[in-house]
Design a protein around this motif. Structure first.
Motif, short mmCIF file in Angstrom:
data_model
loop_
_atom_site.label_atom_id
_atom_site.label_comp_id
_atom_site.label_asym_id
_atom_site.label_seq_id
_atom_site.Cartn_x
_atom_site.Cartn_y
_atom_site.Cartn_z
N ASN A 63 -52.64 141.51 -7.33
CA ASN A 63 -51.36 141.38 -8.02
C ASN A 63 -50.16 141.23 -7.11
N GLY A 64 -50.34 141.50 -5.81
CA GLY A 64 -49.22 141.46 -4.88
C GLY A 64 -48.46 142.77 -4.86
N PHE A 65 -47.67 142.96 -3.81
CA PHE A 65 -46.88 144.18 -3.62
C PHE A 65 -45.54 144.01 -4.32
N TYR A 66 -45.09 145.02 -5.05
CA TYR A 66 -43.81 144.95 -5.76
C TYR A 66 -42.68 144.73 -4.75
N LEU A 67 -42.02 143.56 -4.84
CA LEU A 67 -41.10 143.11 -3.81
C LEU A 67 -39.91 144.04 -3.58
N TYR A 68 -39.46 144.74 -4.61
CA TYR A 68 -38.25 145.54 -4.48
C TYR A 68 -38.52 146.98 -4.08
N TYR A 69 -39.77 147.29 -3.83
CA TYR A 69 -40.11 148.63 -3.35
C TYR A 69 -40.13 148.59 -1.82
N ARG A 70 -38.96 148.75 -1.23
CA ARG A 70 -38.81 148.61 0.23
C ARG A 70 -38.78 149.95 0.94
N LYS A 71 -38.35 150.99 0.26
CA LYS A 71 -38.38 152.31 0.86
C LYS A 71 -39.50 153.09 0.16
N TRP A 72 -40.54 153.41 0.89
CA TRP A 72 -41.76 153.96 0.29
C TRP A 72 -41.63 155.45 0.01
N ILE A 73 -40.66 155.81 -0.81
CA ILE A 73 -40.36 157.23 -1.03
C ILE A 73 -41.45 157.94 -1.81
#
Length: 263
Positions: A63-73
């Motif tokens: 499915n690909g990586f969710y593009l807007y999840y940039r800070k892996w909190i």
């Protein structure tokens, strides 16, 4: 940490495969993995479902990586908060997809922590906004409105304030691409179903107006049909997605309409 692999279109390229491995390893070392499961950040799950490491790896390739999840909190990366610099110009929208409404650590419900912090953040915004004597009446209006939205949803309700409930409801709307008409019908039904004395707005318009009054208004931004990118900032005037080249517009009766809205 290099996260540029997230934007790779070829999910079986060496760069993407190595990136997925780095994410999995990071989550193992830093995340809360007591049950050997983590929130899945693929485009479908978007950190709403816990899965095993093998399942997450599979989903990221499919499915690909969710593009807007940039800070892996949600996976151990520190979420540094700068409340002292909170102001209307840097936070103009209800928490949503682009920063995941990037809420705190709430197991399968990851939006809990930030919602709990909103009244404090709004209070600091108030202090920054109304620091002049001439703004005293405006500050009183703001205080009154803030007091209203932090009231319990109905007498005796301990789980939700009005603010918390509206933000969560709008989050659901965004994540599931629900129409305004659907939300109006849901709000109208909930208004009738909730106990007497509830303060839920009867319409989406009233809910949005209430949030905008405390500085949580929103600006609508067009997005690619496949959620590759936003037509924002340097892409504001683009007619095609800068990543997949999908047309931005669908023509209906001679009028341009965002293809994402038309899905």
């Amino acid at each position: 940490m290099d996260k540029s692999w997230i934007e790779e279109r070829d999910r079986f390229s060496s760069k993407y495969i190595a990136g997925v491995e780095s994410f999995i390893n990071f989550s193992r070392e830093n995340g809360n993995t007591s049950d050997n499961k983590i929130l899945c950040p693929c485009n479908n799950c978007r950190n709403t479902i816990k899965k095993s490491f093998i399942e997450v790896k599979r989903d990221l390739h499919l499915n690909g990586f969710y593009l807007y999840y940039r800070k892996w909190i949600f996976h151990g990366e520190p979420n540094v908060s700068h409340h002292s610099s909170f102001n209307r110009s840097t936070h103009t929208s209800v928490p949503s997809q682009n920063e995941n409404p990037d809420f705190g650590d709430g197991g399968d419900d990851p939006d809990i922590d930030l919602l709990d912090e909103l009244p404090e953040m709004l209070g600091e915004m108030r202090d920054a906004e109304f620091d002049e004597p001439s703004s005293e009446s405006n500050m009183e209006d703001f205080e009154r409105l803030l007091s209203d939205v932090t009231r319990e949803l109905y007498p005796g309700c301990k789980q939700f304030t009005l603010l918390r409930f509206i933000v969560k409801l709008l989050h659901i709307k965004v994540m599931n691409k629900m129409t305004d008409k659907t939300m109006n019908m849901i709000l109208s039904l909930l208004k009738d179903v909730l106990p007497e004395g509830n303060i839920l707005p009867p319409s989406l318009y009233r809910a949005r107006k209430l949030l905008s009054g405390i500085g949580l208004g929103y600006t609508k931004i067009d997005a690619c049909k496949y959620d590759c990118a936003l037509f924002w900032k340097e892409n504001k005037n683009e007619k095609f997605c800068p990543i997949c080249k999908e047309p931005r517009w669908k023509i209906d009766d001679g009028k341009e309409r965002c293809k994402n809205d038309a899905k």
